[in-house]
Design an enzyme around this catalytic site. Sequence first.
Site, short mmCIF file in Angstrom:
data_model
loop_
_atom_site.label_atom_id
_atom_site.label_comp_id
_atom_site.label_asym_id
_atom_site.label_seq_id
_atom_site.Cartn_x
_atom_site.Cartn_y
_atom_site.Cartn_z
N ALA A 119 -21.27 13.04 -3.13
CA ALA A 119 -22.27 11.75 -1.41
C ALA A 119 -20.07 11.84 -0.24
O ALA A 119 -19.97 11.19 0.24
CB ALA A 119 -22.02 10.35 -2.20
N ALA A 120 -20.04 13.10 -0.14
CA ALA A 120 -18.16 13.14 -0.04
C ALA A 120 -18.62 13.88 1.38
O ALA A 120 -17.46 13.91 2.42
CB ALA A 120 -17.13 13.90 -0.58
N GLY A 121 -19.75 14.71 1.89
CA GLY A 121 -20.04 15.11 2.49
C GLY A 121 -20.07 14.42 4.16
O GLY A 121 -20.26 12.52 4.36
N ARG A 168 -24.54 15.61 12.31
CA ARG A 168 -25.54 15.56 13.16
C ARG A 168 -26.07 14.21 13.05
O ARG A 168 -26.92 14.54 14.09
CB ARG A 168 -26.48 17.18 12.15
CG ARG A 168 -26.31 18.11 12.92
CD ARG A 168 -26.69 19.27 12.08
NE ARG A 168 -26.31 19.95 10.31
CZ ARG A 168 -27.26 20.46 10.55
NH1 ARG A 168 -28.70 19.92 10.73
NH2 ARG A 168 -27.66 20.26 8.91
N LYS A 172 -23.22 9.70 6.20
CA LYS A 172 -24.51 9.98 6.26
C LYS A 172 -25.03 9.04 4.98
O LYS A 172 -26.35 8.30 5.56
CB LYS A 172 -24.48 11.65 6.01
CG LYS A 172 -25.71 11.79 5.99
CD LYS A 172 -25.64 13.56 5.99
CE LYS A 172 -25.92 13.88 4.99
NZ LYS A 172 -25.80 15.42 5.05
N GLY A 215 -15.99 21.98 -1.00
CA GLY A 215 -17.04 22.77 -1.91
C GLY A 215 -17.80 22.21 -3.28
O GLY A 215 -17.47 21.15 -3.72
N ALA A 264 -51.12 -32.58 16.34
CA ALA A 264 -51.05 -30.83 17.50
C ALA A 264 -49.40 -31.46 18.03
O ALA A 264 -49.11 -32.92 18.28
CB ALA A 264 -51.75 -30.95 18.25
N ASN A 320 -34.92 -33.51 13.54
CA ASN A 320 -33.23 -33.23 12.21
C ASN A 320 -31.95 -33.08 12.47
O ASN A 320 -31.03 -32.91 11.67
CB ASN A 320 -34.18 -32.19 11.32
CG ASN A 320 -34.45 -30.34 12.13
OD1 ASN A 320 -34.24 -30.60 12.99
ND2 ASN A 320 -33.95 -29.61 10.82
N TYR A 321 -31.97 -32.56 13.90
CA TYR A 321 -30.90 -32.64 14.22
C TYR A 321 -29.95 -32.72 14.71
O TYR A 321 -30.91 -33.20 16.58
CB TYR A 321 -30.82 -30.91 14.71
CG TYR A 321 -29.11 -29.99 14.97
CD1 TYR A 321 -28.53 -29.97 13.84
CD2 TYR A 321 -29.42 -29.98 16.11
CE1 TYR A 321 -27.00 -29.94 14.08
CE2 TYR A 321 -27.77 -28.33 15.93
CZ TYR A 321 -26.47 -28.91 15.01
OH TYR A 321 -25.99 -28.09 15.22
C1 UD1 Z 1 -26.24 23.43 -1.28
C2 UD1 Z 1 -26.52 24.87 -1.33
C3 UD1 Z 1 -27.20 24.77 -1.73
C4 UD1 Z 1 -29.05 24.51 -1.08
C5 UD1 Z 1 -28.51 23.42 -0.91
C6 UD1 Z 1 -29.84 22.49 -0.73
C7 UD1 Z 1 -24.40 24.79 -3.04
C8 UD1 Z 1 -22.98 25.89 -2.19
N1 UD1 Z 1 -25.17 25.40 -2.10
O1 UD1 Z 1 -26.29 23.92 0.29
O2 UD1 Z 1 -27.76 26.54 -2.84
O3 UD1 Z 1 -29.95 25.18 -1.37
O4 UD1 Z 1 -27.24 22.64 -0.50
O5 UD1 Z 1 -29.78 21.89 0.62
O6 UD1 Z 1 -23.81 23.77 -3.74
N2 UD1 Z 1 -20.55 17.64 -0.44
C9 UD1 Z 1 -19.39 17.51 -0.47
N3 UD1 Z 1 -17.97 18.45 -1.48
C10 UD1 Z 1 -18.47 19.10 -0.27
C11 UD1 Z 1 -19.21 19.72 0.03
C12 UD1 Z 1 -20.72 18.96 -0.26
O7 UD1 Z 1 -19.60 15.91 -1.60
O8 UD1 Z 1 -17.26 19.57 -0.99
C13 UD1 Z 1 -22.36 17.44 -0.76
C14 UD1 Z 1 -22.65 17.00 0.56
O9 UD1 Z 1 -22.10 15.70 0.95
C15 UD1 Z 1 -24.17 17.23 0.68
C16 UD1 Z 1 -24.32 18.21 -0.83
O10 UD1 Z 1 -22.90 17.79 -1.65
O11 UD1 Z 1 -24.10 16.47 0.38
C17 UD1 Z 1 -24.41 19.42 -0.05
O12 UD1 Z 1 -23.39 19.81 0.69
P1 UD1 Z 1 -24.04 20.96 1.42
O13 UD1 Z 1 -22.53 21.23 2.43
O14 UD1 Z 1 -24.51 20.62 2.33
O15 UD1 Z 1 -24.69 22.09 0.39
P2 UD1 Z 1 -25.27 23.20 1.48
O16 UD1 Z 1 -24.74 24.57 2.20
O17 UD1 Z 1 -26.48 22.57 2.49
#
Ligand code: UD1
Length: 453
Positions: free
Chosen positions: A9-11, A15, A22, A78, A377, A383-384
């Site tokens: 949940a770091a992303g 968008r 998010k 990643g 009716a 009350n206040y």
């Molecule tokens: C990822 C998968 C892909 C899959 C897709 C499904 C990888 C490399 N790819 O791609 O195969 O089809 O999800 O949606 O895993 N996140 C972090 N830290 C990071 C990167 C990501 O917490 O450094 C979290 C994001 O917040 C997100 C999730 O991991 O919730 C997926 O990351 P995202 O970058 O969206 O991966 P995709 O490129 O969609």
Amino acid sequence: MSLDIVILAAGQGTRMRSALPKVLHPVADKPMLGHVIDTARSLQPSSIQVVIGHGADKVRERLAADDLNFAIQAEQLGTGHAVAQALPQLSAETVLILYGDVPLIEPATLQRLLALVSDDQLGLLTVELADPTGYGRIVRDGSGVVQAIVEHKDASEAQRQIREGNTGILAVPGKRLADWLGRLSNSNAQGEYYLTDVIAMAVADGLTVATERAADEMEVLGANDRIQLSQLESHYQQRMARRLMAQGVTLRDPQRFDVRGEVTVGRDVTIDINVILEGKVIIEDDVQIGPNCVIKDSVLRKGAIIKANSHLDGAEMGEGADCGPFARLRPGTKLGAKAHVGNFVELKNAVLGEGAKAGHLSYLGDAEIGARSNIGAGTITCNYDGANKFRTVMGEDVFIGSNSALVAPVSLGDRSTTGAGSVVTSDVPADTLAVGRAKQRNIEGWKRPTKKA
Ligand code: UD1
Ligand code: CA
């Protein structure tokens, strides 16, 4: 089999175009990450690790709980790197990876996935997609055995034809994970440490990758923007509607019904269109809810009837009680069995005894009204006083004449009566009529003014 769950949940979620991280964007009033955490909890793992980064403080503040551990991923390098941040906390035999922005994944699907995991086997959740653009592709050999996942950006033209996509949801034997994550490299199209590269490593180490299909694409869909968020919302609502109908509720139109919380239902409940249930709502057998009602944190006992356009918040309706159309029951309202509240009546912190009635246009706040009493009716409990709140206490079988103002603190004894239009400022004993209004005068031969020429 012991289980650790890691939720990514770091992303950033650029968008969403939002100040809110998010994973805090809500589906049915609950943050997406909250849904995932609840699903994780239902699997009774030994630990839940939440990897946070963007908006970490806000996420932690919103969702912190004793059974959660937060790991910080300062830079989003990643998905593999993200899981690695939680590694020091992992010790279970199986590690399951979930995503904070994929809120509709169902426990049953995850159970099937977890059943695949052993010392020499991984479980990977895949999905068949009409348009797999952007997804990692599941690469199988001639006999259908999974070999690797190739990310869309790294895939060849031939690989891009594969329609089996990676959902990202994965369950692995825990003792292998540190080794695999330690060997990840970021020499790929995105310069990221891909969690998906673990698959080829596992295959090279002689493990099998068993797959499970998500029954339904929506279950594994993430929300990257508000359009996808709205799709998840409507899918969630359809799921809740189906669930309630399976439990014996008639929904006049499941497309026009929303649940934003936890609902417990009895049998033979009927719910008309555009009803919203929020928070914790308990609905017993035979309850009928009319159109356009909002019902929050309330209890509706057997056979209660709520007519159109009513709004309930923190209220309890007794057996066979009815309210509306256009009733407003605010926190602390309690209607006894068979009590009746009609149109344009507002109650707050008020108890209406068994069979008592307030049929039209009243405000009853901080009031206790005995059984079978009738509120005319236009009755208002005053009350206040601008600084403090006071109570109006009424016995049984009281009759309040129309347009009475009951100036609290005041009490009215059993079987007492007030004359219409009375301003009642002092207590009324039992069996007594209180008339608190100017006496009527008739002026004989009164001439109305006439228009000047
Ligand atoms: C990822 C998968 C892909 C899959 C897709 C499904 C990888 C490399 N790819 O791609 O195969 O089809 O999800 O949606 O895993 N996140 C972090 N830290 C990071 C990167 C990501 O917490 O450094 C979290 C994001 O917040 C997100 C999730 O991991 O919730 C997926 O990351 P995202 O970058 O969206 O991966 P995709 O490129 O969609
Ligand atoms: Ca994604």
